[in-house]
Design a protein around this motif. Structure first.
Motif, PDB file in Angstrom:
ATOM      1  N   ARG A  47       0.834  -1.201   0.000  1.00  0.00           N
ATOM      2  CA  ARG A  47       0.000   0.000   0.000  1.00  0.00           C
ATOM      3  C   ARG A  47       0.868   1.251   0.000  1.00  0.00           C
ATOM      4  N   VAL A  48       0.318   2.352  -0.535  1.00  0.00           N
ATOM      5  CA  VAL A  48       1.034   3.627  -0.576  1.00  0.00           C
ATOM      6  C   VAL A  48       0.064   4.772  -0.332  1.00  0.00           C
ATOM      7  N   HIS A  49       0.620   5.879   0.163  1.00  0.00           N
ATOM      8  CA  HIS A  49      -0.163   7.108   0.337  1.00  0.00           C
ATOM      9  C   HIS A  49       0.827   8.248   0.548  1.00  0.00           C
ATOM     10  N   PRO A  50       0.578   9.426  -0.020  1.00  0.00           N
ATOM     11  CA  PRO A  50       1.548  10.522   0.125  1.00  0.00           C
ATOM     12  C   PRO A  50       1.748  10.994   1.558  1.00  0.00           C
ATOM     13  N   LEU A  51       0.764  10.812   2.431  1.00  0.00           N
ATOM     14  CA  LEU A  51       0.950  11.189   3.835  1.00  0.00           C
ATOM     15  C   LEU A  51       2.011  10.316   4.487  1.00  0.00           C
ATOM     16  N   ALA A  52       1.976   9.018   4.207  1.00  0.00           N
ATOM     17  CA  ALA A  52       2.969   8.102   4.771  1.00  0.00           C
ATOM     18  C   ALA A  52       4.364   8.424   4.249  1.00  0.00           C
ATOM     19  N   ASP A  53       4.445   8.762   2.976  1.00  0.00           N
ATOM     20  CA  ASP A  53       5.738   9.041   2.352  1.00  0.00           C
ATOM     21  C   ASP A  53       6.340  10.334   2.892  1.00  0.00           C
ATOM     22  N   ALA A  54       5.615  11.434   2.792  1.00  0.00           N
ATOM     23  CA  ALA A  54       6.174  12.738   3.121  1.00  0.00           C
ATOM     24  C   ALA A  54       6.311  12.977   4.620  1.00  0.00           C
ATOM     25  N   LEU A  55       5.405  12.429   5.420  1.00  0.00           N
ATOM     26  CA  LEU A  55       5.428  12.728   6.854  1.00  0.00           C
ATOM     27  C   LEU A  55       6.135  11.660   7.670  1.00  0.00           C
ATOM     28  N   PHE A  56       5.921  10.385   7.335  1.00  0.00           N
ATOM     29  CA  PHE A  56       6.482   9.298   8.129  1.00  0.00           C
ATOM     30  C   PHE A  56       7.614   8.554   7.424  1.00  0.00           C
ATOM     31  N   ARG A  57       8.011   9.020   6.233  1.00  0.00           N
ATOM     32  CA  ARG A  57       9.168   8.474   5.515  1.00  0.00           C
ATOM     33  C   ARG A  57       8.990   7.016   5.110  1.00  0.00           C
ATOM     34  N   VAL A  58       7.761   6.610   4.853  1.00  0.00           N
ATOM     35  CA  VAL A  58       7.457   5.234   4.445  1.00  0.00           C
ATOM     36  C   VAL A  58       7.071   5.256   2.969  1.00  0.00           C
ATOM     37  N   ASP A  59       7.891   4.635   2.125  1.00  0.00           N
ATOM     38  CA  ASP A  59       7.586   4.606   0.697  1.00  0.00           C
ATOM     39  C   ASP A  59       6.382   3.720   0.409  1.00  0.00           C
TER      40      ASP A  59
END
Length: 270
Positions: free
Chosen positions: A177-189
Motif C-alpha cells: 500500500r502507498v499514500h503521500p501522507l505516509a511518504d512525506a510525513l512518516f518516511r514510508v515509501d
C-alpha cells in the motif's frame, strides 16, 4: 475497489506520542495550511490498478526527464538543489496520477504542473516564482531553468521507480500500500501489513533529487509505534546510464517479496 486513505495511514503509523506530535505539528503548521486539506482528502486508488505493461510503456514513451542538462549544471544552483516546495513532490505526483487516471509520462506531468490549476498551485507556480527570484538576484535564467529541470526530473524518475516497485511486489503476492501522507510525513515509501518499506539509491547525490530531507531514518522515526513495526529496504546501486529510469532488478524484488510475506529472515532486505 482497493483504496488507501489518510485515516489508514494514521491508524498504522500515528500511534505513539512522537508520531502524534509530528502529525500535530504538520497539521497546525501555518506554512502547510493549503497542504493539509489536500493530503488528508487524498485517496490512493489508481495505482492499485496499474500493471507491469503500463509502467514499462511510460518508461519507454516518456520524454527524457533531465533533458540535456548535465549534472554539474543541474547541481549548480544551491537554492534549487535544496528546494522543498510546501507541497512535497510526492504530493503532486500522487494527485496527478489520481486526477489523470494513469501513470503520466514526464511531458504529461509537466503539463499538469504548468497548466492544471491544482498542479500549478502545488508545483508549477512555486517553481516559476523561485526561478524569477533567483534571476532577479543575478542567476542566469538558463542556469536556473536547467537546475529546476534537474531537480524535478530526478524526482519524477524516483516516483517511477516507486510505482514500478509497487506494481512488481503486488504481482509477487505482496499487498503493498502507498499514500503521500505516509511518504512525506512518516518516511514510508510503501507498506504491507506492519512492514514498512524504503526504496533507497546508494549514491547520495542521485538520491537528493528523490528523497531530499530524509535526515531521520524511518526506523528511528517510527521506533516507538505500537504494536512494533518491521522495516525493510530495497537498496539500489547508483544509476550508470544517463536519462534512463533506474529500476530495481528482479532478484532484488524477489528477495523483497519473500521478506515482506514472511518467508525470509526478519530485518532489512540486505
Amino acid at each position: 475497489m482497493i483504496e488507501t486513505t489518510a485515516e489508514d495511514v494514521l491508524g498504522l503509523f500515528c500511534t505513539s506520542a512522537a508520531t502524534r506530535q509530528r502529525f500535530d505539528e504538520w497539521r497546525t503548521d501555518v506554512r502547510r495550511a493549503s497542504v493539509v486539506p489536500v493530503v488528508m482528502a487524498h485517496r490512493t486508488r489508481v495505482l492499485y490498478g496499474v500493471g507491469d505493461a503500463d509502467v514499462r510503456r511510460v518508461c519507454r514513451d516518456t520524454e527524457h526527464a533531465l533533458g540535456d542538462v548535465r549534472r554539474q549544471d543541474g547541481e549548480s544552483v544551491p537554492a534549487i538543489v535544496d528546494w522543498h516546495p510546501d507541497f512535497a513532490f510526492t504530493h503532486t505526483f500522487h494527485l496527478c496520477v489520481e486526477r489523470m487516471g494513469i501513470v503520466p509520462t514526464y511531458q504529461q506531468f509537466r503539463e499538469f504542473a504548468l497548466e492544471d490549476v491544482d498542479g500549478g498551485r502545488m508545483l508549477g507556480n512555486p517553481a516559476r516564482e523561485l526561478i524569477r527570484r533567483l534571476v532577479q538576484e543575478g542567476c542566469p535564467e538558463q542556469q536556473a531553468r536547467a537546475a529546476m529541470r534537474w531537480r524535478i526530473g530526478n524526482a519524477y524518475y524516483g516516483f517511477l521507480r516507486e510505482i514500478y516497485t509497487l506494481v512488481q511486489l503486488r504481482l509477487r503476492g505482496v499487498d503493498l500500500r502507498v499514500h503521500p501522507l505516509a511518504d512525506a510525513l512518516f518516511r514510508v515509501d510503501a507498506w504491507a501489513g506492519r512492514r514498512a518499506l524504503s526504496l533507497r539509491v546508494g549514491n547520495s547525490k542521485f538520491r537528493k533529487g528523490v528523497h531530499a530531507g530524509r535526515k531521520t531514518r524511518t526506523e528511528d522515526l517510527l521506533s516507538d509505534v505500537l504494536p512494533p513495526l518491521q522495516f525493510d529496504t530495497i537498496e539500489l546501486e547508483a544509476a550508470t546510464r544517463f536519462g534512463v529510469v533506474h529500476l530495481p532488478a528482479d532478484v532484488h524484488l524477489d528477495h523483497a517479496a519473500a521478506q515482506l510475506i514472511g518467508r525470509g529472515q526478519h530485518g532489512p532486505v540486505w
